[in-house]
Write a protein that holds these residues in place. Sequence first.
Motif, short mmCIF file in Angstrom:
data_model
loop_
_atom_site.label_atom_id
_atom_site.label_comp_id
_atom_site.label_asym_id
_atom_site.label_seq_id
_atom_site.Cartn_x
_atom_site.Cartn_y
_atom_site.Cartn_z
N ALA A 1 0.83 -1.21 0.00
CA ALA A 1 0.00 0.00 0.00
C ALA A 1 0.86 1.26 0.00
O ALA A 1 0.52 2.26 -0.65
CB ALA A 1 -0.93 -0.01 1.21
N HIS A 2 1.97 1.22 0.73
CA HIS A 2 2.84 2.39 0.82
C HIS A 2 3.57 2.65 -0.49
O HIS A 2 3.64 3.78 -0.98
CB HIS A 2 3.85 2.20 1.95
CG HIS A 2 4.90 3.28 2.00
ND1 HIS A 2 6.10 3.19 1.32
CD2 HIS A 2 4.91 4.48 2.64
CE1 HIS A 2 6.81 4.28 1.53
NE2 HIS A 2 6.12 5.07 2.33
N LEU B 1 1.02 6.36 5.36
CA LEU B 1 -0.35 5.94 5.03
C LEU B 1 -1.37 6.75 5.82
O LEU B 1 -2.45 7.08 5.30
CB LEU B 1 -0.52 4.44 5.30
CG LEU B 1 0.29 3.50 4.41
CD1 LEU B 1 0.10 2.06 4.84
CD2 LEU B 1 -0.10 3.68 2.94
N ARG C 1 -1.78 10.02 4.06
CA ARG C 1 -2.59 9.89 2.84
C ARG C 1 -4.07 9.65 3.13
O ARG C 1 -4.88 9.63 2.22
CB ARG C 1 -2.06 8.72 2.00
CG ARG C 1 -0.68 8.92 1.44
CD ARG C 1 -0.31 7.70 0.61
NE ARG C 1 1.11 7.61 0.36
CZ ARG C 1 1.71 6.51 -0.09
NH1 ARG C 1 1.00 5.40 -0.34
NH2 ARG C 1 3.01 6.50 -0.29
N ARG C 2 -4.41 9.38 4.40
CA ARG C 2 -5.79 9.11 4.81
C ARG C 2 -6.35 7.84 4.16
O ARG C 2 -7.55 7.75 3.86
CB ARG C 2 -6.70 10.31 4.50
CG ARG C 2 -6.29 11.58 5.22
CD ARG C 2 -7.19 12.74 4.83
NE ARG C 2 -6.78 13.96 5.48
CZ ARG C 2 -7.28 14.39 6.65
NH1 ARG C 2 -8.18 13.67 7.27
NH2 ARG C 2 -6.85 15.53 7.16
N LEU C 3 -5.50 6.85 3.96
CA LEU C 3 -5.98 5.57 3.46
C LEU C 3 -6.82 4.90 4.55
O LEU C 3 -6.38 4.79 5.69
CB LEU C 3 -4.80 4.67 3.11
CG LEU C 3 -5.16 3.27 2.59
CD1 LEU C 3 -5.75 3.37 1.19
CD2 LEU C 3 -3.93 2.36 2.57
N SER D 1 -7.38 0.47 -2.07
CA SER D 1 -8.42 1.40 -1.64
C SER D 1 -8.69 1.31 -0.15
O SER D 1 -9.08 2.30 0.49
CB SER D 1 -9.72 1.13 -2.40
OG SER D 1 -10.17 -0.21 -2.16
N ARG D 2 -8.48 0.11 0.43
CA ARG D 2 -8.67 -0.12 1.86
C ARG D 2 -7.67 -1.16 2.31
O ARG D 2 -7.36 -2.09 1.57
CB ARG D 2 -10.09 -0.62 2.16
CG ARG D 2 -11.17 0.40 1.91
CD ARG D 2 -12.56 -0.18 2.14
NE ARG D 2 -12.92 -1.17 1.14
CZ ARG D 2 -14.16 -1.61 0.97
NH1 ARG D 2 -15.14 -1.17 1.73
NH2 ARG D 2 -14.43 -2.52 0.05
N PRO E 1 0.97 3.69 -4.45
CA PRO E 1 -0.25 4.49 -4.24
C PRO E 1 -1.24 4.27 -5.38
O PRO E 1 -0.87 4.17 -6.54
CB PRO E 1 0.28 5.93 -4.23
CG PRO E 1 1.73 5.81 -3.87
CD PRO E 1 2.19 4.51 -4.46
#
Length: 276
Positions: free
Chosen positions: A115-116, A207, A210-212, A123-124, A119
């Motif tokens: 995820a990092h 993360l 980024r507000r993931l 999505s979750r 990008p």
Amino acid sequence: MERMHWHRTTVQGRPASFGLVAAAGPAQGTLVFLHGWALSDRTYRRSLEPLARKGFTVLAPSLPGFGGSAELPADDRTLAAYGRWVRDFLDDRGIGEPVTLVGHSFGGAVAIKTAHDHPGLVSRLVLVNAIGGATWSQDGTLRMSDRPLGDWGVHLGAELVSVRGLTRLLPVVAHDALVHAVLRPGVLWRVGALARQADLGPELEELKRRRLPIAVLWGREDKVVPWACAESLIKALGDPDVRTVPGHHGWIISDPDRFAELLTNVLDLSEKPLAS
């Protein structure tokens, strides 16, 4: 009942295997599940099949070195390389939209790094008793890299030979663990050493910036990856969605119905709360 089926493919020019459960019902997108150390896609079948009924197409690859997937090259055995492998696996499958990425134990560290480093791919993110926190001691003074590899094995063995482990967990994991121990002992050692060094604080902080959307699911009696690790994750992430349940490190395997229900609630696919 939707069933997981197993397939072979090629990722980065090397053999790879994965489980697939096709979605049933209203489409919710693709959910990718990354397994723990010494296991494979097959270990979690009963935990993942119910998610297809919620509309997810579930992909469960065997990470490099496990199951039927070839190990990473000797000069590139890092968490970043695992993350690139996950990206390339999704490219191979033609997944064009961001996915829900779920990782258990070592698979959680790979999920964080994926995820990092990539990008837009995720999505979750859902971390289940995941490696990646900075500390493992209750008082927070010992870092993950200070923990002897033997200590992991002692606690994992104790979990497997407990009453619950003997009846629910051991029969499920024994095949994978035995095959890997006999045929690929070097892989187990190398990945174990990599897990021991997995302090992903900077990645978690990024993360958060980024507000993931991230959820942390944890079995409260885990001694393999203890609560101190969860606290490290939570502190670095700021304010993730945290859910705890009764159970040890392998609760996701031994209690598949609870996992499916809890994940359904975390992903806002059901209004029914789960008592913890």
